[in-house]
Design a protein around this motif. Sequence first.
Motif, PDB file in Angstrom:
ATOM      1  N   GLY A 288       0.790  -1.228   0.000  1.00 38.19           N
ATOM      2  CA  GLY A 288       0.000   0.000   0.000  1.00 38.19           C
ATOM      3  C   GLY A 288       0.818   1.272   0.000  1.00 38.19           C
ATOM      4  N   PHE A 289       2.139   1.155  -0.120  1.00 37.80           N
ATOM      5  CA  PHE A 289       3.034   2.306   0.064  1.00 37.80           C
ATOM      6  C   PHE A 289       3.444   2.930  -1.267  1.00 37.80           C
ATOM      7  CE2 PHE A 289       7.346   4.053   0.865  1.00 37.80           C
ATOM      8  CZ  PHE A 289       7.006   4.996   1.836  1.00 37.80           C
ATOM      9  N   VAL A 290       3.103   4.197  -1.456  1.00 40.95           N
ATOM     10  CA  VAL A 290       3.601   4.984  -2.589  1.00 40.95           C
ATOM     11  C   VAL A 290       4.625   5.971  -2.030  1.00 40.95           C
ATOM     12  CG1 VAL A 290       3.039   6.642  -4.410  1.00 40.95           C
ATOM     13  CG2 VAL A 290       1.481   4.749  -3.911  1.00 40.95           C
ATOM     14  N   PRO A 291       5.897   5.883  -2.398  1.00 43.51           N
ATOM     15  CA  PRO A 291       6.954   6.683  -1.766  1.00 43.51           C
ATOM     16  C   PRO A 291       7.014   8.109  -2.293  1.00 43.51           C
ATOM     17  CG  PRO A 291       7.895   5.271  -3.421  1.00 43.51           C
ATOM     18  CD  PRO A 291       6.433   4.936  -3.374  1.00 43.51           C
ATOM     19  N   GLU A 292       8.070   8.791  -1.888  1.00 44.52           N
ATOM     20  CA  GLU A 292       8.243  10.196  -2.252  1.00 44.52           C
ATOM     21  C   GLU A 292       8.456  10.342  -3.751  1.00 44.52           C
ATOM     22  OE1 GLU A 292      13.031  10.335  -1.245  1.00 44.52           O
ATOM     23  OE2 GLU A 292      11.606  11.542  -0.112  1.00 44.52           O
ATOM     24  N   PRO A 293       8.221  11.550  -4.300  1.00 45.45           N
ATOM     25  CA  PRO A 293       8.399  11.771  -5.744  1.00 45.45           C
ATOM     26  C   PRO A 293       9.784  11.356  -6.218  1.00 45.45           C
ATOM     27  CG  PRO A 293       7.246  13.615  -4.767  1.00 45.45           C
ATOM     28  CD  PRO A 293       7.687  12.752  -3.621  1.00 45.45           C
TER      29      PRO A 293
ATOM     30  N   ASP B  25       5.458  14.890  -8.045  1.00 44.91           N
ATOM     31  CA  ASP B  25       5.449  15.877  -6.964  1.00 44.91           C
ATOM     32  C   ASP B  25       4.169  16.698  -7.087  1.00 44.91           C
ATOM     33  OD1 ASP B  25       6.052  17.514  -4.881  1.00 44.91           O
ATOM     34  OD2 ASP B  25       7.718  18.558  -5.874  1.00 44.91           O
ATOM     35  N   ALA B  26       3.060  16.078  -6.761  1.00 43.12           N
ATOM     36  CA  ALA B  26       1.748  16.711  -6.898  1.00 43.12           C
ATOM     37  C   ALA B  26       0.793  16.020  -5.936  1.00 43.12           C
ATOM     38  CB  ALA B  26       1.242  16.581  -8.336  1.00 43.12           C
TER      39      ALA B  26
ATOM     40  N   VAL C 145      -3.323  14.502  -5.600  1.00 41.28           N
ATOM     41  CA  VAL C 145      -4.628  14.161  -6.159  1.00 41.28           C
ATOM     42  C   VAL C 145      -5.484  13.652  -5.015  1.00 41.28           C
ATOM     43  CG1 VAL C 145      -5.886  12.657  -7.734  1.00 41.28           C
ATOM     44  CG2 VAL C 145      -3.689  13.622  -8.433  1.00 41.28           C
ATOM     45  N   PHE C 146      -6.567  14.349  -4.721  1.00 38.73           N
ATOM     46  CA  PHE C 146      -7.421  13.991  -3.579  1.00 38.73           C
ATOM     47  C   PHE C 146      -6.609  13.868  -2.300  1.00 38.73           C
ATOM     48  CE2 PHE C 146      -9.589  11.907  -7.274  1.00 38.73           C
ATOM     49  CZ  PHE C 146     -10.636  12.808  -7.366  1.00 38.73           C
ATOM     50  N   GLY C 147      -5.600  14.724  -2.159  1.00 37.61           N
ATOM     51  CA  GLY C 147      -4.772  14.714  -0.965  1.00 37.61           C
ATOM     52  C   GLY C 147      -3.708  13.637  -0.936  1.00 37.61           C
ATOM     53  N   GLY C 148      -3.593  12.864  -2.001  1.00 43.52           N
ATOM     54  CA  GLY C 148      -2.604  11.790  -2.064  1.00 43.52           C
ATOM     55  C   GLY C 148      -1.563  12.028  -3.130  1.00 43.52           C
ATOM     56  N   THR C 149      -0.573  11.140  -3.176  1.00 41.51           N
ATOM     57  CA  THR C 149       0.529  11.246  -4.140  1.00 41.51           C
ATOM     58  C   THR C 149       0.254  10.355  -5.345  1.00 41.51           C
ATOM     59  OG1 THR C 149       2.088  11.592  -2.323  1.00 41.51           O
ATOM     60  CG2 THR C 149       3.010  10.985  -4.458  1.00 41.51           C
ATOM     61  N   PRO C 150       0.201  10.933  -6.563  1.00 43.30           N
ATOM     62  CA  PRO C 150      -0.064  10.126  -7.759  1.00 43.30           C
ATOM     63  C   PRO C 150       1.217   9.514  -8.332  1.00 43.30           C
ATOM     64  CG  PRO C 150       0.001  12.433  -8.349  1.00 43.30           C
ATOM     65  CD  PRO C 150       0.217  12.373  -6.858  1.00 43.30           C
ATOM     66  N   ALA C 151       1.054   8.392  -8.996  1.00 44.92           N
ATOM     67  CA  ALA C 151       2.183   7.722  -9.637  1.00 44.92           C
ATOM     68  C   ALA C 151       1.672   6.907 -10.814  1.00 44.92           C
ATOM     69  CB  ALA C 151       2.913   6.812  -8.650  1.00 44.92           C
ATOM     70  N   VAL C 152       2.582   6.606 -11.737  1.00 41.40           N
ATOM     71  CA  VAL C 152       2.239   5.777 -12.889  1.00 41.40           C
ATOM     72  C   VAL C 152       3.376   4.793 -13.131  1.00 41.40           C
ATOM     73  CG1 VAL C 152       3.229   7.390 -14.565  1.00 41.40           C
ATOM     74  CG2 VAL C 152       1.431   5.793 -15.277  1.00 41.40           C
ATOM     75  N   ASN C 153       3.009   3.576 -13.517  1.00 43.70           N
ATOM     76  CA  ASN C 153       3.988   2.512 -13.729  1.00 43.70           C
ATOM     77  C   ASN C 153       3.788   1.852 -15.078  1.00 43.70           C
ATOM     78  OD1 ASN C 153       3.926  -0.773 -13.533  1.00 43.70           O
ATOM     79  ND2 ASN C 153       5.840   0.068 -12.753  1.00 43.70           N
ATOM     80  N   LEU C 154       4.892   1.481 -15.717  1.00 40.99           N
ATOM     81  CA  LEU C 154       4.872   0.702 -16.951  1.00 40.99           C
ATOM     82  C   LEU C 154       5.724  -0.534 -16.735  1.00 40.99           C
ATOM     83  CD1 LEU C 154       4.091   0.421 -19.981  1.00 40.99           C
ATOM     84  CD2 LEU C 154       6.250   1.592 -20.513  1.00 40.99           C
ATOM     85  N   THR C 155       5.157  -1.711 -17.010  1.00 40.75           N
ATOM     86  CA  THR C 155       5.882  -2.967 -16.860  1.00 40.75           C
ATOM     87  C   THR C 155       5.946  -3.689 -18.197  1.00 40.75           C
ATOM     88  OG1 THR C 155       5.255  -3.219 -14.543  1.00 40.75           O
ATOM     89  CG2 THR C 155       5.939  -5.209 -15.714  1.00 40.75           C
TER      90      THR C 155
ATOM     91  N   MET D  76      -1.996   5.107  -9.999  1.00 46.96           N
ATOM     92  CA  MET D  76      -2.340   4.939  -8.589  1.00 46.96           C
ATOM     93  C   MET D  76      -2.199   6.249  -7.825  1.00 46.96           C
ATOM     94  SD  MET D  76       1.114   2.927  -7.668  1.00 46.96           S
ATOM     95  CE  MET D  76       1.122   2.391  -9.380  1.00 46.96           C
ATOM     96  N   VAL D  77      -2.809   6.281  -6.650  1.00 42.75           N
ATOM     97  CA  VAL D  77      -2.677   7.392  -5.723  1.00 42.75           C
ATOM     98  C   VAL D  77      -2.468   6.804  -4.339  1.00 42.75           C
ATOM     99  CG1 VAL D  77      -3.734   9.455  -4.752  1.00 42.75           C
ATOM    100  CG2 VAL D  77      -4.218   8.820  -7.122  1.00 42.75           C
ATOM    101  N   GLY D  78      -1.492   7.369  -3.577  1.00 42.84           N
ATOM    102  CA  GLY D  78      -1.193   6.849  -2.247  1.00 42.84           C
ATOM    103  C   GLY D  78      -1.304   7.908  -1.165  1.00 42.84           C
ATOM    104  N   TRP D  79      -1.702   7.466   0.024  1.00 47.30           N
ATOM    105  CA  TRP D  79      -1.859   8.358   1.173  1.00 47.30           C
ATOM    106  C   TRP D  79      -1.081   7.806   2.364  1.00 47.30           C
ATOM    107  CZ3 TRP D  79      -5.694   6.809  -2.089  1.00 47.30           C
ATOM    108  CH2 TRP D  79      -6.408   7.803  -2.783  1.00 47.30           C
ATOM    109  N   HIS D  80      -0.789   8.710   3.346  1.00 45.45           N
ATOM    110  CA  HIS D  80      -0.014   8.340   4.527  1.00 45.45           C
ATOM    111  C   HIS D  80      -0.685   8.932   5.766  1.00 45.45           C
ATOM    112  CE1 HIS D  80       3.240   7.239   1.718  1.00 45.45           C
ATOM    113  NE2 HIS D  80       2.891   8.345   1.079  1.00 45.45           N
ATOM    114  N   ARG D  81      -0.917   8.082   6.767  1.00 42.48           N
ATOM    115  CA  ARG D  81      -1.501   8.504   8.031  1.00 42.48           C
ATOM    116  C   ARG D  81      -0.715   7.849   9.159  1.00 42.48           C
ATOM    117  NH1 ARG D  81      -3.409  11.225   4.734  1.00 42.48           N
ATOM    118  NH2 ARG D  81      -5.596  11.747   4.295  1.00 42.48           N
ATOM    119  N   GLY D  82       0.378   8.515   9.592  1.00 37.14           N
ATOM    120  CA  GLY D  82       1.239   7.920  10.601  1.00 37.14           C
ATOM    121  C   GLY D  82       1.889   6.664  10.081  1.00 37.14           C
ATOM    122  N   ASN D  83       1.689   5.555  10.793  1.00 33.78           N
ATOM    123  CA  ASN D  83       2.285   4.288  10.360  1.00 33.78           C
ATOM    124  C   ASN D  83       1.467   3.570   9.300  1.00 33.78           C
ATOM    125  OD1 ASN D  83       4.437   4.542  12.144  1.00 33.78           O
ATOM    126  ND2 ASN D  83       3.382   3.446  13.794  1.00 33.78           N
TER     127      ASN D  83
END
Length: 333
Positions: free
Chosen positions: A48-53, A98-99, A101-111, A148-155
């Motif tokens: 569930g972890f989306v890290p820093e930009p 570094d943006a 979306v709905f208070g979370g961090t967006p990311a995109v992946n290509l595999t 995806m979009v990720g959020w962080h609330r403490g741990n």
Amino acid sequence: MRNEMCGLRPGLCAAALAATMILPVNPAGAVEGGIGAYFLGTRDTFAGFVPEPGTYVSLSFDHLEGSVEGISVGGLPIAADADLELNLWRLSATQVFDAQVFGGTPAVNLTVPFPFADLTFTAIRPPLQGASIDDSVSGFGDLTLTGMVGWHRGNLHYSTGMSVYAPTGNYDTASINFQERTIDALSVGKNVWSFQPYFAATWFVPERGFEASGAISFLLSEKNSATDYQTAPALQLEGAVVQRFRSGWGVGLAGYTYQQLDDDSGRGAELTKLALGASSLRARVSGIGPLVTFQGGTLLGAEASLKLKYTHEFAAKRRLESNVLSAVVSLSF
């Protein structure tokens, strides 16, 4: 919190992206072909972890040895017990923006996947009865694009997104050479678009090095027009528990379960049922096994992490039951 986590555990961001971003493929049961578009167990540690930009790159290798009792490959029902050996390479690139979306961090992946597969069985029906069949395939597989979009609330760290599997890999329906007693059935692509919405969460306590992660997803695929086979929607549940140490090493346990929510349909599915003498093609499988992680190294000037995992599958029905060895190297730039 994201910067604190990455600072406490060098290579942690790369490790987190390895769990969330490396997404599959397969060679082309049930699930048509014996494996779905999603490679089970991909979302394990830091699911569930989306890290820093930043930019993250991962290379994974999976060695799978599995068997299935009755399968449909390339539109060809195979009633015999079949064995599949798969070596799968996946190159994954992720951009975390570094943006917000709905208070979370967006990311995109290509595999980008590169499967090498070998299918073997002994034919039990005429005109190939008694023939030892060996069919192999390799090449560029079906691309996966995930937003995806990720959020962080403490741990607590959680994310949601959608994976889209594009039919970019070569696909051919099965053909039989009666004179040489051989078949050509495997393909590196699935010949369908598939969509997988997911939600994942991670509970991580940096000072203790303890992590518990889980993910739920649904896999929806369009009908394979070449075989008139509609694979039914499937539910995937995945999870991992890991204890990490100050040395950078970590040990844990990961597992998953897969269940189709309905029976497969279409003329291809009905012919497969008839050929296999099956009343239903609804598939299921579960898997569990140990994993080892390491964070703290550097490679090509980037923070690097390593994950090794073994998975034993069980309780399979109308789907491959396999043993899988996996290795992932991840870089954080």
